[in-house]
Each structure stands twice: as C-alpha cells, then as structure tokens.
Design a protein around this motif. Structure first.
Motif, PDB file in Angstrom:
ATOM      1  N   MET A 133       0.825  -1.207   0.000  1.00 44.69           N
ATOM      2  CA  MET A 133       0.000   0.000   0.000  1.00 44.69           C
ATOM      3  C   MET A 133       0.856   1.253   0.000  1.00 44.69           C
ATOM      4  N   HIS A 134       1.933   1.236   0.771  1.00 42.52           N
ATOM      5  CA  HIS A 134       2.776   2.427   0.834  1.00 42.52           C
ATOM      6  C   HIS A 134       3.569   2.625  -0.453  1.00 42.52           C
ATOM      7  N   ILE A 135       4.043   1.545  -1.045  1.00 43.65           N
ATOM      8  CA  ILE A 135       4.745   1.683  -2.315  1.00 43.65           C
ATOM      9  C   ILE A 135       3.771   2.088  -3.420  1.00 43.65           C
ATOM     10  N   ALA A 136       2.557   1.560  -3.380  1.00 47.33           N
ATOM     11  CA  ALA A 136       1.538   1.976  -4.355  1.00 47.33           C
ATOM     12  C   ALA A 136       1.293   3.473  -4.272  1.00 47.33           C
ATOM     13  N   GLY A 137       1.315   4.018  -3.046  1.00 50.72           N
ATOM     14  CA  GLY A 137       1.113   5.452  -2.869  1.00 50.72           C
ATOM     15  C   GLY A 137       2.223   6.294  -3.454  1.00 50.72           C
ATOM     16  N   MET A 138       3.386   5.689  -3.673  1.00 47.53           N
ATOM     17  CA  MET A 138       4.498   6.392  -4.320  1.00 47.53           C
ATOM     18  C   MET A 138       4.355   6.398  -5.842  1.00 47.53           C
ATOM     19  N   LEU A 139       3.537   5.483  -6.371  1.00 43.09           N
ATOM     20  CA  LEU A 139       3.477   5.267  -7.810  1.00 43.09           C
ATOM     21  C   LEU A 139       2.251   5.885  -8.473  1.00 43.09           C
ATOM     22  N   GLY A 140       1.222   6.129  -7.700  1.00 44.19           N
ATOM     23  CA  GLY A 140      -0.009   6.688  -8.252  1.00 44.19           C
ATOM     24  C   GLY A 140      -0.885   7.208  -7.138  1.00 44.19           C
ATOM     25  N   ALA A 141      -1.954   7.896  -7.525  1.00 42.04           N
ATOM     26  CA  ALA A 141      -2.819   8.518  -6.533  1.00 42.04           C
ATOM     27  C   ALA A 141      -3.696   7.498  -5.814  1.00 42.04           C
ATOM     28  N   ARG A 142      -4.176   6.469  -6.532  1.00 43.50           N
ATOM     29  CA  ARG A 142      -5.101   5.512  -5.924  1.00 43.50           C
ATOM     30  C   ARG A 142      -4.767   4.098  -6.399  1.00 43.50           C
ATOM     31  N   TYR A 163      -4.273   1.168   8.196  1.00 48.80           N
ATOM     32  CA  TYR A 163      -3.083   1.804   7.654  1.00 48.80           C
ATOM     33  C   TYR A 163      -3.339   3.222   7.147  1.00 48.80           C
ATOM     34  N   GLY A 164      -4.549   3.737   7.359  1.00 51.27           N
ATOM     35  CA  GLY A 164      -4.859   5.106   6.962  1.00 51.27           C
ATOM     36  C   GLY A 164      -4.892   5.305   5.462  1.00 51.27           C
ATOM     37  N   MET A 165      -5.344   4.290   4.726  1.00 51.34           N
ATOM     38  CA  MET A 165      -5.307   4.323   3.266  1.00 51.34           C
ATOM     39  C   MET A 165      -6.688   4.455   2.625  1.00 51.34           C
ATOM     40  N   THR A 166      -7.695   4.859   3.373  1.00 42.40           N
ATOM     41  CA  THR A 166      -9.046   4.900   2.816  1.00 42.40           C
ATOM     42  C   THR A 166      -9.161   5.878   1.646  1.00 42.40           C
ATOM     43  N   GLU A 167      -8.416   6.977   1.689  1.00 43.66           N
ATOM     44  CA  GLU A 167      -8.460   7.939   0.583  1.00 43.66           C
ATOM     45  C   GLU A 167      -7.643   7.462  -0.607  1.00 43.66           C
ATOM     46  N   ARG A 168      -6.721   6.558  -0.374  1.00 42.71           N
ATOM     47  CA  ARG A 168      -5.863   6.052  -1.443  1.00 42.71           C
ATOM     48  C   ARG A 168      -6.432   4.805  -2.117  1.00 42.71           C
TER      49      ARG A 168
END
Length: 292
Positions: A133-142, A163-168
């Motif tokens: 999830m954290h690496i995905a957040g480095m690669l794109g918005a969602r 993990y606080g990823m609901t917006e992602r």
C-alpha cells in the motif's frame, strides 16, 4: 574512508522471513512444504530471489496453526495466527542476529504488535499488505486490491482502514477463488490455477484477475494494483503482461518483494518506527493528549 565505515558498507543484511503459519503433515491442503530447502518453502522463489541476492536470509516456517488445519481467511483466524507468531518475532528481535524481520502473508497477521516488539530492540519489522500500500502510494494517486474471496476482502478492508489508506484505496475487487479449506468445499478455489497458467492453459483465476483489474482501472480510478493474498502473488507477472498487452501501463505489485525492499530501506536509513506511535513501556516522556 575508515576501516569500520568500509566494513559497515560491505556488510550483508541479515533478515528473518516468517511465514504466517504452518499446517500439519496431515492437512488436506498445504500451500507450501513444511521442511526442505528454504527456497522450496518460499512462495514464488524464482521471482523473489533477485531482491534477496544481497541479503543473508533465513525462513521461519511459521507457528503451528491452532485456528484449524487449513489456510487463513477469516478475521478470527487472522487474529489467532497473529498472536501465534509474536513469540517468533520477539525471539528473533531479542537475539541480535537480524537486521530486520519480514512477516510473510498477505493479511499481515500480528504486524502492528510485531512492530511494537521490534521497536523495543531497534529492529524494523515489515509486512506484505502494508508495504504494498505504501509503495503503491508512491506510484499513483489511488490503488485497487485484487483479492481472492469475500471474507478475505474484509480483512483487506480492515487493513486499509488501519493503515490510513481509505483515501488512497479505489476499491477491493473479488476474484472469488478462495483458498482450499472446509468452507470452500464444492467451490472453485485457487488450487491448481498457478500450475495451469504456467503450462499455458486457461486459468479462470487469471482471467478473473484481468477482468477485475480492467474494471478497477476503468470504473474505480485505480492507477496501481496490489494483490491481496500471498497465494495469489503468482499473478503478478502474468497479470502485468496481460494488462500491458491490452495497453494498460499500470504497475502490479506483490507483497514479498515490497516487504523485503521496504525492510532494506528502513535498515539503511537506520529507522524502525516512531517511539510516539509505538512507545516503550514505560516511555521516557509522555503526551497528555493524543489526536486521532
């Protein structure tokens, strides 16, 4: 450059990889061997091997399963499995033998608590879904999670919130290919699907993954895809290729490589977790108020 500094740079990292659980020899379905070379006990070793080339690594088979003699899908089973492997993490961190501990398994059982243990010893602990999830957040918005079954989807939804990823997170897409277990009797499980794809035969799991991935991109707005269950991590290569053939320039991530690379990064940065998020007991300082 001084001798000690040069020695530090040349030092190979030492990691312990910990499987989520181990099933008995009597289990009707065992996703991996319980013994033999560590390479045979690690899912998709050929794909994972390149990120382990610069690491001295050991593999723990996982604590014996007490939830039942089958793979984990339910929240209850994840909770039991997580508790079972905390003593393994505690012993590894206290031993001083490892630079990091990598928890294998797509549902990250015991990860939050394992990080608390790791911080007491200054040892980073990483896990598959969290790293993806954290690496995905480095690669794109969602990102969207491509996952195996309804009940496993709910575990992934819990992790997205934790993990606080609901917006992602754009969506969690269900392939409806559960793990072989008593509740899946008579259903189309993931058993044998990897082997079919490897032989060039039609795999209903791979076809479902392609369809749900395209829907995640077109309908949900996903810009990165992650795989929810470690038994589905084999999909990464074939799914990436199929999507590319359709013209979709989208990263597909799998958990083992992400968790291992995140562990390397934390070790090289000389970090594990924040002592405010995972305080010692007792803490040197305390805050009167916490905001959530």
């Amino acid at each position: 450059m001084g001798g000690s500094e040069a020695s530090r740079i040349r030092k190979r990292l030492r990691f312990l990889l910990v499987n989520a659980f181990s099933l008995s020899e009597r289990a009707a379905y065992r996703p991996r061997p319980r013994s033999g070379p560590k390479e045979e006990q690690l899912y998709n070793y050929a794909e994972v091997a390149p990120v382990l080339e610069d690491v001295d690594w050991e593999l723990h088979p996982g604590a014996p399963a007490t939830h039942g003699d089958w793979p984990v899908e339910l929240r209850e089973e994840f909770a039991i499995t997580g508790v079972n492997r905390l003593p393994i993490v505690r012993e590894a961190c206290a031993s001083g033998r490892y630079d990091a501990v990598v928890l294998l398994g797509g549902g990250d059982p015991g990860f939050w608590e394992a990080r608390e243990i790791g911080h007491r010893h200054g040892v980073p602990v990483t896990a598959c879904a969290h790293a993806q999830m954290h690496i995905a957040g480095m690669l794109g918005a969602r990102f969207s999670v491509i996952d195996i079954s309804e009940v496993h989807n709910m575990r992934m939804a819990d992790l997205v919130r934790l993990y606080g990823m609901t917006e992602r997170c754009a969506s969690i897409r269900n392939l409806d290919h559960p793990l072989p277990r008593p509740a899946a009797a008579g259903r189309n499980t993931l058993l044998g699907e990897q082997e079919k794809a490897a032989r060039g035969e039609a795999s209903s799991m791979l076809e479902a993954a392609v369809a749900e991935s395209v829907a995640a991109i077109e309908e949900d707005g996903a810009e990165v895809l992650i795989l929810g269950c470690s038994a589905a991590y084999w999909l990464q290569g074939p799914l990436q290729r199929r999507l590319a053939a359709l013209g979709w320039d989208v990263p597909v991530l799998e958990g083992y490589r992400c968790a291992i690379e995140m562990a390397k990064t934390l070790v090289n940065l000389r970090l594990d977790v924040s002592g405010l998020a995972f305080p010692h007991d007792p803490p040197k300082r305390f805050r009167r108020r916490k905001r959530v």
